[in-house]
Design an enzyme around this catalytic site. Sequence first.
Site, PDB file in Angstrom:
ATOM      1  N   CYS A 141       0.757  -1.299   0.059  1.00  0.00           N
ATOM      2  CA  CYS A 141      -0.109  -0.108  -0.028  1.00  0.00           C
ATOM      3  C   CYS A 141       0.877   1.172  -0.256  1.00  0.00           C
ATOM      4  O   CYS A 141       1.539   1.614   1.089  1.00  0.00           O
ATOM      5  CB  CYS A 141      -0.842  -0.054   1.502  1.00  0.00           C
ATOM      6  SG  CYS A 141      -1.964   1.485   1.463  1.00  0.00           S
ATOM      7  N   CYS A 144      -0.225   4.030   2.413  1.00  0.00           N
ATOM      8  CA  CYS A 144      -0.099   3.841   3.948  1.00  0.00           C
ATOM      9  C   CYS A 144       1.488   4.051   4.287  1.00  0.00           C
ATOM     10  O   CYS A 144       1.823   4.307   5.126  1.00  0.00           O
ATOM     11  CB  CYS A 144      -0.633   2.339   4.096  1.00  0.00           C
ATOM     12  SG  CYS A 144      -1.894   1.749   3.323  1.00  0.00           S
ATOM     13  N   ASP A 145       2.222   3.303   3.642  1.00  0.00           N
ATOM     14  CA  ASP A 145       3.751   3.279   3.823  1.00  0.00           C
ATOM     15  C   ASP A 145       4.677   3.989   3.108  1.00  0.00           C
ATOM     16  O   ASP A 145       5.881   4.285   3.487  1.00  0.00           O
ATOM     17  CB  ASP A 145       4.092   1.829   3.554  1.00  0.00           C
ATOM     18  CG  ASP A 145       3.273   1.019   4.330  1.00  0.00           C
ATOM     19  OD1 ASP A 145       2.904   1.225   5.493  1.00  0.00           O
ATOM     20  OD2 ASP A 145       3.012  -0.214   4.012  1.00  0.00           O
TER      21      ASP A 145
END
Length: 318
Positions: A141, A144-145
Amino acid sequence: MTVKRCRFMENWDVIIIGAGSAGLAAGIYTVRSGLKTLILDEKLAGGTISDASTVVNYPGFTEISGGDLAEKMTNHCKKVGAVIHDLEPVTELELKGEKKIVKTSSATYECKALIFSAGSHYKEIGIKGEKEFRGRGVSYCGVCDGPFFKGKKVMVIGGGNSACITTLYLSGLAAQVTVIHRREAFRAEETLVSDIASKGNVTTLWNTEAQEIKGDKQVRTVTLIDNITKKTTELSVDAVFVQVGEAPNSQIAKASGVETDEHGYIKIDIHQQTNLPGVFAAGDVTNHPIKQVGTAVGQGITAALEAYGYIRRPYYKK
Ligand SMILES: Cc1cc2nc3c(=O)[nH]c(=O)nc-3n(C[C@H](O)[C@H](O)[C@H](O)COP(=O)(O)OP(=O)(O)OC[C@H]3O[C@@H](n4cnc5c(N)ncnc54)[C@H](O)[C@@H]3O)c2cc1C
């Protein structure tokens, strides 16, 4: 005295599994139809769209972050009166009888109709080092990261829409993005492909596959093989974003008798009805060909109104 709430065999009209776009839309409609509705999600409510940095194609919002859209849908669903249990994974289903039994990590519930909207998950590529370095540089993701790798060198593996969207997002954060694609052209929307071509910090290696991810505490290098020359090289990177598609979260439904296609997607008719009476499915977990928020919402609404018909107006079908 503290009264411990006993959830054993709570009765509901409808239980919805998955609080993503499909499940939340379904919840708004079942509650507004007067059906006592419980929505269960193994994560926080909102679903996959929370992973999208920006959504520009959902009617009514010219531009909104995926997180904000997910929050608005969740709040809307709660406001009309749906009960949402976050962080409560469904582990087993008994769906063949008239009463549907739903077992979770902490309770057993019963309902008259069930809507299965558990979405899909990112596919792994299955190479050495992928599992070992998950969370230590291997991610599925970008939104997200990606922020953890600001100013670093990152790799994206894949060549479809998700890989291109992730690449564009990461190009705004990382110093260098290298895309690894086993074919010689992307299979993605034209606008995404031309946007990638315009980014000075993105390099694409065509006809190339990743063979192994190596590192110590963190990812350090990836071994690559050129599919045509068969030559192997080692590329130094700080993170690897795997974007090679999704697979449906249909296992528990399948295990309880719900029919799926050869890829595991739940088979539905135009009423979102599965092969089992009173069991409906909606969103990315189904074999509907389009996987978008708009289509998930539409399927969720249909499933909700059909579940209402199944419970309250069964004579309509006769
Ligand atoms: C990076 C990215 C960007 C995207 N951008 C866009 C975009 O711009 N526009 C657009 O229209 N679409 C976009 N999409 C696609 C869109 O997010 C999906 O089509 C949509 O979210 C599908 O909704 P859904 O409700 O079917 O599934 P999901 O949103 O995935 O919801 C399923 C829910 O079920 C839960 N669940 C799974 N198994 C269980 C279980 N056993 N027990 C309890 N709960 C369970 C999950 O935790 C999840 O919350 C994007 C997707 C990604 C990955």
